[in-house]
Design a protein around this motif. Structure first.
Motif, mmCIF file in Angstrom:
data_model
loop_
_atom_site.group_PDB
_atom_site.id
_atom_site.type_symbol
_atom_site.label_atom_id
_atom_site.label_comp_id
_atom_site.label_asym_id
_atom_site.label_seq_id
_atom_site.Cartn_x
_atom_site.Cartn_y
_atom_site.Cartn_z
ATOM 1 N N GLU A 28 0.845 -1.190 0.000
ATOM 2 C CA GLU A 28 0.000 0.000 0.000
ATOM 3 C C GLU A 28 0.881 1.240 0.000
ATOM 4 N N LEU A 29 0.688 2.094 -0.982
ATOM 5 C CA LEU A 29 1.401 3.365 -1.054
ATOM 6 C C LEU A 29 0.476 4.463 -0.567
ATOM 7 N N LYS A 30 0.974 5.278 0.364
ATOM 8 C CA LYS A 30 0.188 6.379 0.912
ATOM 9 C C LYS A 30 0.843 7.694 0.514
ATOM 10 N N LEU A 31 0.018 8.692 0.246
ATOM 11 C CA LEU A 31 0.517 9.997 -0.155
ATOM 12 C C LEU A 31 1.149 10.738 1.021
ATOM 13 N N MET A 32 0.557 10.619 2.209
ATOM 14 C CA MET A 32 1.026 11.344 3.387
ATOM 15 C C MET A 32 1.176 10.388 4.565
ATOM 16 N N THR A 34 0.432 8.868 8.287
ATOM 17 C CA THR A 34 -0.874 8.623 8.883
ATOM 18 C C THR A 34 -1.335 9.767 9.779
ATOM 19 N N ALA A 35 -0.446 10.291 10.629
ATOM 20 C CA ALA A 35 -0.846 11.360 11.556
ATOM 21 C C ALA A 35 -1.263 12.623 10.804
ATOM 22 N N PHE A 36 -0.527 12.986 9.776
ATOM 23 C CA PHE A 36 -0.866 14.173 8.988
ATOM 24 C C PHE A 36 -2.150 13.957 8.201
ATOM 25 N N ALA A 37 -2.357 12.741 7.718
ATOM 26 C CA ALA A 37 -3.579 12.435 6.973
ATOM 27 C C ALA A 37 -4.804 12.493 7.885
ATOM 28 N N PHE A 44 -4.687 9.913 0.152
ATOM 29 C CA PHE A 44 -4.737 9.096 -1.062
ATOM 30 C C PHE A 44 -3.843 7.890 -0.870
ATOM 31 N N ARG A 45 -4.358 6.713 -1.186
ATOM 32 C CA ARG A 45 -3.555 5.496 -1.102
ATOM 33 C C ARG A 45 -3.950 4.568 -2.235
ATOM 34 N N ILE A 46 -2.993 3.741 -2.607
ATOM 35 C CA ILE A 46 -3.202 2.809 -3.705
ATOM 36 C C ILE A 46 -2.425 1.535 -3.402
#
Length: 73
Positions: A28-32, A34-37, A44-46
Motif C-alpha cells: 500500500e502506497l500512501k501519499l502522506m 498517517t498522523a498528517f492524513a 490518497f492510497r493505492i
C-alpha cells in the motif's frame, strides 16, 4: 557482436521477469504519513504489486537523472 547484445538483453529480461514473479505481493502506497492524513481527514492510497513499485522507482530515477544530466550540459 549483435548476438552478444541480444544475449545480454535476454539475460536482463530473464532477471527482471524472475524478480517480478518473486515479488507479486501487494503493498500500500500512501501519499502522506498517517498522523498528517488524520489531521487533514484525507489520504490518497493505492495498492500495487511490489515489483511495480520497485521497477517504477528505478525508471523514475533514471528519467530524472537523464533530465538533470541533459540540463547540466
Amino acid at each position: 557482436m549483435r548476438y552478444i547484445r541480444y544475449a545480454y538483453l535476454g539475460v536482463i529480461a530473464i532477471a527482471l521477469i524472475s524478480v517480478s514473479l518473486a515479488n507479486r505481493g501487494l503493498v500500500e502506497l500512501k501519499l502522506m504519513p498517517t498522523a498528517f492524513a488524520e489531521f487533514l481527514g484525507y489520504n490518497f492510497r493505492i495498492e500495487l504489486p511490489l515489483f511495480v513499485v520497485v521497477l517504477g522507482g528505478i525508471a523514475v530515477g533514471l528519467i530524472i537523472g537523464f533530465i538533470i544530466e541533459w540540463l547540466r550540459e
